[in-house]
Enzyme design. Structure first.
Site, PDB file in Angstrom:
ATOM      1  CD1 TRP A  85     -45.698   6.248  39.670  1.00  0.00           C
ATOM      2  CD2 TRP A  85     -45.361   6.998  37.589  1.00  0.00           C
ATOM      3  NE1 TRP A  85     -44.340   6.339  39.473  1.00  0.00           N
ATOM      4  CE2 TRP A  85     -44.106   6.797  38.201  1.00  0.00           C
ATOM      5  CE3 TRP A  85     -45.399   7.475  36.270  1.00  0.00           C
ATOM      6  CZ2 TRP A  85     -42.900   7.048  37.547  1.00  0.00           C
ATOM      7  CZ3 TRP A  85     -44.195   7.720  35.620  1.00  0.00           C
ATOM      8  CH2 TRP A  85     -42.967   7.512  36.260  1.00  0.00           C
ATOM      9  CG  ASN A 142     -41.770   4.269  40.954  1.00  0.00           C
ATOM     10  OD1 ASN A 142     -42.792   4.840  41.238  1.00  0.00           O
ATOM     11  ND2 ASN A 142     -40.761   4.188  41.780  1.00  0.00           N
ATOM     12  CG  ASP A 143     -38.733   1.304  42.656  1.00  0.00           C
ATOM     13  OD1 ASP A 143     -38.623   1.959  41.620  1.00  0.00           O
ATOM     14  OD2 ASP A 143     -38.137   1.571  43.705  1.00  0.00           O
ATOM     15  CD  GLN A 171     -42.676   2.717  45.838  1.00  0.00           C
ATOM     16  OE1 GLN A 171     -42.432   3.892  46.010  1.00  0.00           O
ATOM     17  NE2 GLN A 171     -43.255   1.969  46.776  1.00  0.00           N
ATOM     18  CB  SER A 204     -38.972   0.454  47.175  1.00  0.00           C
ATOM     19  OG  SER A 204     -39.503   0.884  45.953  1.00  0.00           O
ATOM     20  NE  ARG A 227     -35.037   6.103  48.230  1.00  0.00           N
ATOM     21  CZ  ARG A 227     -34.971   7.361  47.797  1.00  0.00           C
ATOM     22  NH1 ARG A 227     -34.991   8.362  48.639  1.00  0.00           N
ATOM     23  NH2 ARG A 227     -34.886   7.612  46.513  1.00  0.00           N
ATOM     24  CG  ASP A 228     -35.405   1.697  48.301  1.00  0.00           C
ATOM     25  OD1 ASP A 228     -36.481   2.237  48.615  1.00  0.00           O
ATOM     26  OD2 ASP A 228     -34.636   2.162  47.439  1.00  0.00           O
ATOM     27  CD  GLU A 264     -33.029   5.553  44.044  1.00  0.00           C
ATOM     28  OE1 GLU A 264     -33.553   6.539  44.551  1.00  0.00           O
ATOM     29  OE2 GLU A 264     -33.297   5.187  42.884  1.00  0.00           O
ATOM     30  CD1 TRP A 304     -35.084   6.526  39.517  1.00  0.00           C
ATOM     31  CD2 TRP A 304     -36.856   7.882  39.438  1.00  0.00           C
ATOM     32  NE1 TRP A 304     -36.080   5.957  40.273  1.00  0.00           N
ATOM     33  CE2 TRP A 304     -37.174   6.773  40.246  1.00  0.00           C
ATOM     34  CE3 TRP A 304     -37.829   8.866  39.239  1.00  0.00           C
ATOM     35  CZ2 TRP A 304     -38.418   6.624  40.852  1.00  0.00           C
ATOM     36  CZ3 TRP A 304     -39.068   8.724  39.838  1.00  0.00           C
ATOM     37  CH2 TRP A 304     -39.351   7.606  40.640  1.00  0.00           C
TER      38      TRP A 304
HETATM   39  C1  FRU Z   1     -36.124   3.650  43.102  1.00  0.00           C
HETATM   40  C2  FRU Z   1     -36.795   4.549  44.121  1.00  0.00           C
HETATM   41  C3  FRU Z   1     -36.618   3.988  45.523  1.00  0.00           C
HETATM   42  C4  FRU Z   1     -37.785   4.568  46.260  1.00  0.00           C
HETATM   43  C5  FRU Z   1     -38.861   4.545  45.198  1.00  0.00           C
HETATM   44  C6  FRU Z   1     -39.831   5.689  45.280  1.00  0.00           C
HETATM   45  O1  FRU Z   1     -36.657   3.772  41.837  1.00  0.00           O
HETATM   46  O2  FRU Z   1     -36.294   5.865  44.034  1.00  0.00           O
HETATM   47  O3  FRU Z   1     -35.366   4.270  46.086  1.00  0.00           O
HETATM   48  O4  FRU Z   1     -38.130   3.799  47.376  1.00  0.00           O
HETATM   49  O5  FRU Z   1     -38.207   4.586  43.946  1.00  0.00           O
HETATM   50  O6  FRU Z   1     -40.925   5.463  44.447  1.00  0.00           O
END
Ligand code: FRU
Length: 481
Positions: free
Chosen positions: A29, A31-32, A48, A89, A152-153, A207, A288
């Site tokens: 998988w 994502n970010d 991610q 992230s 976060r992030d 985010e 999401w």
């Molecule tokens: C954004 C997010 C971030 C987090 C990450 C988790 O898409 O929700 O805020 O760090 O993805 O995978």
């Protein structure tokens, strides 16, 4: 698990549904985008990653590098979960001056440790150019904030004025929190930016903030702050930006925020640190509220957008971010159809070019009437991109239950229209002026057929080109741009 080798994403055989020019994980998988940093002629892309399944799970940082933002070499997983949490992230910097005490030129990653009860910010560094990382023994560098445990992030960059210092932007509920540091370890809170709840009545957490300077087309020096928000113009998560001033500690918005993409699949966008002469960002082609899923038998899930070069255009509504596909993509165009100075009237302009990925470019369309249409066909899919003086639209997009929908974006501006469409096996991205629409499509290895028409309109085009894209070809040989 390291699990990945130096396998270019583009070497996957036709028919697998793998995108031709979009980044995907070798397996598992994605994502970010995370840790985007250019150093020594290489552009690092961390992301991610759940390496053990095609659905979201315990997050790692996957890793790849590119010299041209189009073809990628996979590297071993850079960061894995540990007792402090899973690895969410963050960003990466080149500590040229050695401010951290880890040596000049240390490659430092800043990321979030996520647990169900709180999120802290942490550091890891590499002394082999980002191949392997050591987590800082003093982690976390920013502990869980009792008043805002879900923060976060970290987006970190060097602010060079007045001797220079590090800046971190963090997502904290509805705010972007700004902090500064001399050494990446000790951080001082500076500012809370609360502007994003004003956009289209969106409520909820931001985010993945980003913050960077751009020189606008009117010569003025501006700062751009971008975030991911939970409910955007196409439904579900989307990316917004606000323009303002930044003095190294405080960000002051100078206008209302705007959406940077009116499709449903451009999220968690981040820009590269240290690209020197241009600002390039990339987003996760996901949402999401409607997560991408892998068809049965497919070993990977998730892809990045085409990296995009950013500029800032001034207009009646203030400044707007404009995005164009990374210029290196043109090197991967196969010989195609190019016409110049034509009138696209009742007779549609056909293209004999087929390809699993196609790059369509219209330059200087003088549009009167209902607009310029570009029909993109593949199997039963019939997408129509319409560019008008004031709007950009894509219709025929497959939607969950078998129905189709249209998405549109305001297209402020006057004068001739430029239009760019990047079609790949699983996506369409459309760019015109400051309007952008990004959408995922069902997997297919069928070839695209493209045709321009101007029914009921009178359109003169300075240049129209349609090229198949092939990222397995030698870019030097592939270019006829
Ligand atoms: C954004 C997010 C971030 C987090 C990450 C988790 O898409 O929700 O805020 O760090 O993805 O995978």
């Amino acid at each position: 698990m390291s699990g990945t080798t130096n396998e270019p994403t583009s070497s996957v055989p036709a028919g697998s549904g793998r995108p031709v020019v979009h980044f995907t994980p070798p397996r598992g998988w994605l994502n970010d985008p995370n840790g985007l940093l250019s150093v020594g002629g290489e552009h690092h892309l961390f992301y991610q990653h759940h390496p053990h399944d095609t659905v979201f799970g315990p997050m790692h940082w996957g890793h790849a590098v590119s010299t041209d933002f189009v073809t990628w070499r996979h590297l071993p997983i850079a960061l894995a979960p540990d007792g402090l949490g899973v690895v969410y992230s963050g960003s990466a910097v080149n500590d040229i001056a050695g401010t951290t005490g880890l040596g000049a030129g240390a490659f430092v990653a800043l990321f979030t440790y996520h647990t169900e009860t709180g999120e802290s910010q942490a550091m890891a560094w590499s002394t082999d150019g980002g191949e392997t990382f050591t987590k800082f023994a003093g982690n976390p560098v920013i502990p869980v904030a009792p008043d805002r445990p879900m923060t976060r992030d970290p987006r970190v960059f060097w602010y060079p004025d007045d001797g220079g210092h590090w800046v971190m932007a963090l997502a904290a509920d509805g705010d972007v929190v700004l902090a500064t540091s001399p050494d990446l370890r000790s951080w001082a809170h500076q500012d809370d930016v609360s502007v994003f709840t004003t956009i289209d009545g969106v409520e909820g957490g931001v985010e993945t903030p980003d913050l960077f300077p751009l020189v606008a087309d009117d010569g003025s020096h501006r700062w751009v702050m971008s975030v991911g928000l939970p409910s955007g113009p196409a439904g579900g998560s989307a990316t917004a930006a606000v323009i303002g001033d930044f003095d190294g500690t405080r960000f002051t918005p100078t206008e209302a925020p705007h959406w940077v993409d009116h499709g449903g699949h451009f999220y968690a966008a981040q820009s590269w640190n240290d690209t020197v002469d241009r600002r390039v960002w990339i987003g996760w082609m996901g949402n999401w509220s409607d997560l991408p899923t892998a068809p049965p038998g497919r070993s990977w899930c998730g892809q990045m957008s085409i990296p995009r070069e950013l500029s800032l255009r001034s207009g009646a509504d203030g400044y707007r971010l404009a995005q164009t596909p990374i210029r290196e993509l043109e090197r991967y165009r196969l010989p195609g159809d190019v016409v110049r100075d034509v009138a696209v009237t009742a007779v549609p302009l056909r293209s004999g070019v087929g390809g699993r990925a196609v790059d369509v470019e219209v330059v200087g369309a003088d549009v009167h009437g209902s607009g310029l249409e570009v029909h993109c066909r593949r199997g039963t899919l019939r997408l129509v991109v319409t560019a008008r003086a004031d709007r950009l639209a894509v219709s025929g997009l497959p939607f969950g239950d078998g129905s189709h929908r249209s998405l549109d974006a305001p297209r402020p501006g006057t004068g001739p229209i430029d239009l760019r469409i990047v079609l790949d096996t699983t996506s369409i991205e459309v760019f015109s002026g400051t309007a952008t629409i990004t959408a995922l499509l069902p997997d297919s290895s069928d070839e695209w057929a493209v045709e321009a028409s101007a029914e009921g309109a009178d359109v003169a085009v300075r240049r129209l080109s349609v090229h198949a894209l092939d990222a397995t070809a030698d870019p030097a040989d592939a270019s006829d741009a």
